[in-house]
Structures are given as C-alpha cells and as structure tokens.
Write an enzyme that holds these catalytic residues in place. Structure first.
Site, PDB file in Angstrom:
ATOM      1  N   HIS A   1       0.852  -1.196   0.000  1.00 57.46           N
ATOM      2  CA  HIS A   1       0.000   0.000   0.000  1.00 57.46           C
ATOM      3  C   HIS A   1       0.884   1.240   0.000  1.00 57.46           C
ATOM      4  O   HIS A   1       1.892   1.278   0.693  1.00 57.46           O
ATOM      5  CB  HIS A   1      -0.874  -0.016   1.255  1.00 57.46           C
ATOM      6  CG  HIS A   1      -1.948   1.025   1.269  1.00 57.46           C
ATOM      7  ND1 HIS A   1      -3.174   0.826   0.671  1.00 57.46           N
ATOM      8  CD2 HIS A   1      -1.983   2.267   1.806  1.00 57.46           C
ATOM      9  CE1 HIS A   1      -3.923   1.907   0.844  1.00 57.46           C
ATOM     10  NE2 HIS A   1      -3.228   2.792   1.530  1.00 57.46           N
TER      11      HIS A   1
ATOM     12  N   SER B   1      -6.666   4.492   9.152  1.00 56.28           N
ATOM     13  CA  SER B   1      -7.308   4.268   7.853  1.00 56.28           C
ATOM     14  C   SER B   1      -6.528   3.230   7.037  1.00 56.28           C
ATOM     15  O   SER B   1      -7.096   2.256   6.530  1.00 56.28           O
ATOM     16  CB  SER B   1      -7.371   5.614   7.113  1.00 56.28           C
ATOM     17  OG  SER B   1      -7.630   5.454   5.757  1.00 56.28           O
TER      18      SER B   1
ATOM     19  N   ARG C   1     -13.464  13.410   6.152  1.00 56.53           N
ATOM     20  CA  ARG C   1     -12.116  14.000   6.255  1.00 56.53           C
ATOM     21  C   ARG C   1     -11.750  14.760   4.986  1.00 56.53           C
ATOM     22  O   ARG C   1     -11.160  15.840   5.035  1.00 56.53           O
ATOM     23  CB  ARG C   1     -11.079  12.903   6.500  1.00 56.53           C
ATOM     24  CG  ARG C   1     -11.141  12.335   7.902  1.00 56.53           C
ATOM     25  CD  ARG C   1     -10.295  11.077   8.006  1.00 56.53           C
ATOM     26  NE  ARG C   1      -8.902  11.324   7.729  1.00 56.53           N
ATOM     27  CZ  ARG C   1      -8.046  10.395   7.287  1.00 56.53           C
ATOM     28  NH1 ARG C   1      -8.447   9.161   7.078  1.00 56.53           N
ATOM     29  NH2 ARG C   1      -6.787  10.707   7.056  1.00 56.53           N
TER      30      ARG C   1
ATOM     31  N   ASP D   1     -14.164   3.281   7.681  1.00 56.33           N
ATOM     32  CA  ASP D   1     -13.096   4.109   7.110  1.00 56.33           C
ATOM     33  C   ASP D   1     -13.624   4.885   5.912  1.00 56.33           C
ATOM     34  O   ASP D   1     -13.343   6.077   5.752  1.00 56.33           O
ATOM     35  CB  ASP D   1     -11.891   3.248   6.691  1.00 56.33           C
ATOM     36  CG  ASP D   1     -10.851   4.085   5.948  1.00 56.33           C
ATOM     37  OD1 ASP D   1     -10.378   5.067   6.541  1.00 56.33           O
ATOM     38  OD2 ASP D   1     -10.562   3.787   4.775  1.00 56.33           O
TER      39      ASP D   1
ATOM     40  N   LYS E   1      -7.594  -0.983   6.619  1.00 57.39           N
ATOM     41  CA  LYS E   1      -7.880  -1.523   5.275  1.00 57.39           C
ATOM     42  C   LYS E   1      -6.964  -2.711   4.960  1.00 57.39           C
ATOM     43  O   LYS E   1      -7.400  -3.699   4.382  1.00 57.39           O
ATOM     44  CB  LYS E   1      -7.669  -0.438   4.217  1.00 57.39           C
ATOM     45  CG  LYS E   1      -8.851   0.494   4.099  1.00 57.39           C
ATOM     46  CD  LYS E   1      -8.781   1.316   2.827  1.00 57.39           C
ATOM     47  CE  LYS E   1      -7.708   2.367   2.867  1.00 57.39           C
ATOM     48  NZ  LYS E   1      -8.117   3.689   3.287  1.00 57.39           N
TER      49      LYS E   1
HETATM   50  N1  URA Z   1      -4.443   6.568   2.321  1.00 59.21           N
HETATM   51  C1  URA Z   1      -5.438   5.976   3.049  1.00 59.21           C
HETATM   52  O1  URA Z   1      -5.860   4.871   2.748  1.00 59.21           O
HETATM   53  N2  URA Z   1      -5.954   6.638   4.088  1.00 59.21           N
HETATM   54  C2  URA Z   1      -5.524   7.848   4.464  1.00 59.21           C
HETATM   55  O2  URA Z   1      -6.020   8.369   5.432  1.00 59.21           O
HETATM   56  C3  URA Z   1      -4.498   8.465   3.716  1.00 59.21           C
HETATM   57  C4  URA Z   1      -3.970   7.807   2.643  1.00 59.21           C
END
Ligand code: URA
Length: 442
Positions: free
Chosen positions: A82, A183, A168, A161, A187
């Site tokens: 990621h 976040s 946000r 999220d 995930k």
């Molecule tokens: N990427 C994400 O998945 N979440 C965030 O808050 C910032 C970048």
C-alpha cells in the site's frame, strides 16, 4: 453516552476509552451521529491527536465495521502493498506482476484517485475492458489461480473508514497522523494478507510533508500492525518529484509495461520496484541476502515472465492483453504538445504537487467523486531532476483533448520545473525502512 461529550473530551485533549471509540464508530455506522458532529470530532483529533492506544482501538473498530477477507492457509504467504499516495506512483502496477511471476501470491485492493494523488484503480481502468469490481470470492479465487488479483476497495471492507474518509476529505482533516494510520492499517488488515509492505511518502506531493513526520507515521503503523499480529514493513520514500516520467492514467500504464519489458533499467521506478520486491521476498523468508533476491528478480524481468504475468492478469480481469504490444489500443488524446525550455543547465527539481494539479486540470483526475476521468490525458516528463538541458530541448509533453486546458496546464508545469546551471546532488529514493522488529509494542 453522547457524541457531544466525546467532542468536548477531545477538544481538551483528553483520552477516550475503548467504549467511547466503539460508540463513535457505531454512531457513525448507524447514522445517529450527524456529519457535523463527526467533523467536529475529527478536527479535535486533528489538533489534539490520539494516543497510540486510541489509534489501535480506532483501527480495530474500523476493521470490525465490515468484512475481513479470509485467505485461509494462504494468508501467511500473500503479500499486500500500500502506498500512502503520490504523483506518478505506478509501483503497484510494476510490482505485482513481478512478484507474482516470482512465485509470491499478491492480493491487492486499491483505491481511486484521492485529493491530488492518482489511484491505481483509475490507471488500470484505462485498459479497455479491465474489470476492477471483483467480489471478495473472485479475488481469492483469482489469486489461487494465477497468483495475482487486483480489485477496487469494496464497500464491505472497513465501511467505517470509507465514511470517515469522505468527511475528512471535505473538512481538511486528511493529513492527521493517527487518522491516516488507522485508515491505512484497518484496510490492510481487512484485506486478509499477513505480510504487508507500506510505502510511506513524504514531500510536496505527499500528505506527510517531511521525512521526520513520515518516520513517525511509519512507526505508528508498524506498531499497530504488530499489536494486531500482522507483519508490516514501512518504507519511507521521497515524493518531492513525480515518480517515473509519466503522470496520468494510460500514460502510466504504458510506462509500467516498459518497465516490465525490461526497457527501464535505471531511475526511481526501476529502483523502487526492485527494492519493494526484494523487501517482500526477504519479509517472506524466501531470501536472506538482498543481492541474491535482486538477481532472481532481474531474471524474472529479462526472461519476460513478469510481462507474461501482466498479460495474464489483464486477460483474467477482462482486458485485452494485446495492449501490451500495441499501445494504439489505448484511447488516444487529440493533442500532443511538446514544451521546450529556454534555459540551459540541469533540472534541479520538479514540484510533484504542481504537476499533479496540471494533470487534474487536463481531466486525469476528479473534482468530485462522480466526475468521469479522461484516461488518455496526462503529462510525460522528458527531463527529470539531475538531467542536463539545452535551450530548445523538450522538457515535458502534454497529452490533452482540449487546447485551452493544455494552455493552463502548461503554466503549472512551467512553474513546477526549476532549471539552473549546476548539477544537483542526487538523493536516495528510500529514506528509511522500519520493520516490526525495530519498534516497541503499543
Ligand atoms: N491513504 C489511506 O488509505 N488513508 C488515508 O487516510 C491516507 C492515505
């Protein structure tokens, strides 16, 4: 319990209990908390932060708000990667066929463009027919069949999220360390892999503007991963300048294919892809020596196996694999404008944010969630930092379907480039690597 009391508490920098955080997420999910209350709480968190323990609890509550992918026995051998978001960041697209061809199963749920940053899913959808809407069952099946699958994040995983993120995004509370950490990690954990490599970016094109902040964020994410029994390695990388030469959608896929063909043998995309692949092989215990891992990976590229895996991935997800050999199968933009420099010397820097902004103006990104994307437009950086230029050389190329937009984009690109006499020192792309064994427990 009342949301207003939680806002009051955080406004004064006090610590939440587990029950309070759970109540907040439950209220978000069942709609009893109004968006303006969530916004106020987020802003209080933005200014007063969350402790590591609160961040870990928030992460767990977000994971529990939805489904968790279960890869069964495969979970220990799967890699997930990621990035916290960048400009021209196509490393997922170069990395996953390489790793899959090297025998590492890769399962990846990716996002769309966010703020000024591009999204892997949007880029892949520039391949006509490529289907990113995989169900969780389809994702698991495909990984078992061809060792690799990539889909768009579904609503079923960490829906809390998704909801928090939407608020946000419009309340200027994205760039908060505990909120980013919870976040990203929620995930990744919900996506089912036990081994995760995070690319944590810093610089003008990233959410974290300094390397020091990226280190803090990385340590937090690695620690939370450890607490939740996941092996996370965070790699802190520079996002001062766009990654690679292409910024957009189809242009980035073409650059990725060129890497997989073995035609890009140096530079940031080359170095980062090999570094991430090496880290993954070592994290899985396949190699304990970096050079051996690197040599093995080079063989996977030169033998054509990585490119073949990308063809297989495209075919399996409904796209036409011939696109790999025939770029005319992508949508072609109306205008190709080569922009020349009237200065001589060396490129000192290219501001990633300004290039991203120009790209968005051309239509490569969205202004609102529902906007369509123009896959064919983008910018190609003919010259990158450290490269010499003479008066009249092409600095960058704009691909556009609209002359007026191209004109405005050119203004931002000109501002992004800095050319002067002396050759700049080159700096390493990787600032630091943080592994689970190097951080204390939460
Ligand atoms: N990427 C994400 O998945 N979440 C965030 O808050 C910032 C970048």
């Amino acid at each position: 319990m009342r949301i207003v009391d939680l806002i009051e508490k955080k406004k004064h920098g006090e610590k939440h209990s587990k029950e309070e955080i759970q109540f907040l997420i439950d209220s978000l999910m069942n709609g009893t908390a109004a968006d303006y209350q969530i916004s106020a709480w987020l802003m209080a968190v933005y200014f007063n932060g969350l402790t590591e323990e609160e961040t870990a609890i928030l992460t767990e509550c977000m994971i529990k708000s939805g489904e968790v992918v279960d890869f069964g026995e495969l979970a220990d051998s799967i890699i997930d990667k990621h990035s916290t978001g960048g400009v021209g960041d196509k490393v997922t697209i170069t990395l996953i066929p390489l790793l899959a061809a090297a025998g590492v199963p890769v399962a990846k749920l990716s996002g769309r463009g966010l703020g000024h940053t591009g999204g892997t899913i949007d880029k892949l959808e520039s391949i006509p027919g490529f289907n990113t809407n995989l169900t969780i069952d389809e994702l698991i099946k495909q990984v078992k069949k061809i060792n690799v699958a990539i889909g768009a994040q579904t609503q079923n995983l960490t829906p809390a999220d998704g909801q928090l993120y939407a608020v946000r995004d419009v309340t200027s509370t994205v760039d908060s360390m505990p909120l980013i950490a919870s976040s990203v990690v929620s995930k990744k954990i919900a996506s089912g892999a036990n081994n995760i490599v995070l690319d944590v970016k810093y610089g003008s094109g990233a959410f974290m503007k300094t390397a020091e902040d990226a280190v803090k964020l990385s340590k937090l994410m690695v620690k939370i991963g450890k607490l939740l029994n996941k092996s996370i390695t965070a790699v802190i990388t520079s996002m001062e300048e766009p990654l690679g030469r292409a910024v957009g959608n189809s242009v980035e896929i073409i650059e990725s294919i060129e890497f997989l063909k073995g035609n890009i043998t140096e530079g940031d995309i080359h170095d980062l892809t090999y570094s991430f692949a090496t880290i993954a092989l070592m994290q899985l215990g396949r190699y304990d020596n970096e050079n051996d891992a690197m040599n093995y990976l080079k063989e996977i590229i030169t033998s054509g196996k990585a490119l073949e895996k990308f063809r297989e991935l495209i075919k399996e997800q409904g796209g036409n694999p011939e696109i790999v050999d025939n770029y005319d199968l992508f949508e072609i933009p109306k205008y190709k404008i080569e922009c020349k420099t009237n200065a001589a010397g060396y490129v000192q820097k290219i501001d990633a944010y300004k290039i991203a902004y120009a790209c968005k103006l051309l239509g490569a990104g969205r202004e609102t969630k529902k906007d369509p994307i123009d896959y064919s437009v983008g910018i190609f950086l003919n010259k990158k930092s450290g490269e010499g230029v003479n008066i009249g050389d092409v600095l960058y190329t704009i691909y556009s379907n609209d002359e007026d937009k191209a004109f405005v984009a050119q203004k931002y690109c000109d501002e992004a480039y800095m050319v002067s006499e002396n050759k700049p020192n080159s700096s390493d792309m990787i600032y630091k690597i943080i592994r689970a064994s190097e951080v204390e427990d939460v």
